[in-house]
Design an enzyme around this catalytic site. Structure first.
Site, PDB file in Angstrom:
ATOM      1  N   ARG A   1       0.785  -1.243   0.000  1.00 49.57           N
ATOM      2  CA  ARG A   1       0.000   0.000   0.000  1.00 49.57           C
ATOM      3  C   ARG A   1       0.816   1.292   0.000  1.00 49.57           C
ATOM      4  O   ARG A   1       0.244   2.374   0.004  1.00 49.57           O
ATOM      5  CB  ARG A   1      -0.990   0.041   1.177  1.00 49.57           C
ATOM      6  CG  ARG A   1      -2.035  -1.047   1.118  1.00 49.57           C
ATOM      7  CD  ARG A   1      -3.270  -0.708   1.918  1.00 49.57           C
ATOM      8  NE  ARG A   1      -3.024  -0.707   3.351  1.00 49.57           N
ATOM      9  CZ  ARG A   1      -3.980  -0.465   4.256  1.00 49.57           C
ATOM     10  NH1 ARG A   1      -5.203  -0.206   3.864  1.00 49.57           N
ATOM     11  NH2 ARG A   1      -3.693  -0.491   5.543  1.00 49.57           N
ATOM     12  N   ASP A   2       2.144   1.190  -0.017  1.00 47.93           N
ATOM     13  CA  ASP A   2       2.937   2.419  -0.101  1.00 47.93           C
ATOM     14  C   ASP A   2       4.219   2.159  -0.887  1.00 47.93           C
ATOM     15  O   ASP A   2       5.312   2.508  -0.450  1.00 47.93           O
ATOM     16  CB  ASP A   2       3.258   2.942   1.293  1.00 47.93           C
ATOM     17  CG  ASP A   2       3.697   4.420   1.284  1.00 47.93           C
ATOM     18  OD1 ASP A   2       3.382   5.117   0.298  1.00 47.93           O
ATOM     19  OD2 ASP A   2       4.332   4.861   2.254  1.00 47.93           O
ATOM     20  N   VAL A   3       4.066   1.542  -2.058  1.00 53.05           N
ATOM     21  CA  VAL A   3       5.210   1.274  -2.927  1.00 53.05           C
ATOM     22  C   VAL A   3       5.625   2.582  -3.591  1.00 53.05           C
ATOM     23  O   VAL A   3       4.850   3.206  -4.312  1.00 53.05           O
ATOM     24  CB  VAL A   3       4.857   0.213  -3.989  1.00 53.05           C
ATOM     25  CG1 VAL A   3       6.042  -0.017  -4.928  1.00 53.05           C
ATOM     26  CG2 VAL A   3       4.447  -1.096  -3.321  1.00 53.05           C
TER      27      VAL A   3
END
Length: 199
Positions: free
Chosen positions: A17-19
């Site tokens: 969810r935070d690439v």
């Protein structure tokens, strides 16, 4: 390496969810391996029934606006690996073009652009451009899976695109552009509630 890492993460049932580039580390070795880090807002896609295995609370917008797909900004609770695929597409675009596909600058600007604006085409080989464009599809279900991405990257590395395959991929790129424009126009006519229902 990053696609390999995402495949392993998704196989374990996790969604990062935070690439983004800040969460990608390169080891200073002969192999120059890439590692995905910072799972602070990751979640389990399929939590066990007995216990609450969610690592973060649903209903909040989490992530980095520059790399966040539209479903992540619409308070969609059931996010899956396709969120990370979109972020991977943004990173790939940035590597190829030395800029982001959308320029913001504010959070609401990025949200509106990811939601309504068509992503520009990246440069590079036809196969790579096609893959990046597919990762940046507005509709999550249309994005390729991690195994598909890995297979295509490996095939492109060993078999440079030429001849009939090049023509097919060029036609695919044109179709992607048409479909993206149609999705952009349709999304501008929908309410937030309708967009959540579509996702």
């Amino acid at each position: 390496d990053l696609a390999n890492g995402l495949a392993a993460v998704h196989a374990a049932g996790l969604v990062h969810r935070d690439v983004k580039p800040a969460n990608v580390l390169i080891t200073r070795t002969a192999a120059n391996q890439i590692h995905l880090c910072d799972f602070g807002i990751a979640k389990l896609h399929e939590p066990a029934e007995a216990i609450d295995q969610k690592l973060t609370q649903s209903g909040a917008i989490l992530g980095t606006p520059e790399y966040m797909p539209l479903e992540a900004s619409l308070y969609t609770p059931d996010l899956d690996h396709r969120v990370d695929i979109y972020s991977l597409g943004v990173i790939a675009f940035e590597l190829l073009m030395q800029r982001l596909p959308f320029v913001g600058p504010g959070m609401e600007d990025f949200r509106d652009q990811h939601l309504h604006k068509e992503s520009p085409q990246a440069e590079g080989s036809i196969a790579l451009r096609s893959l990046v464009a597919e990762c940046l599809y507005k509709a999550p279900g249309a994005r390729p899976g991690p195994e598909n991405i890995l297979a295509r990257l490996q095939k492109n590395r060993s078999e440079p695109t030429k001849g009939g395959r090049a023509l097919l991929q060029e036609a695919n790129l044109q179709e992607i552009a048409k479909r993206s424009e149609s999705e952009r126009i349709a999304s501008e006519k929908k309410t937030l509630s309708q967009q959540r229902d579509d996702l």
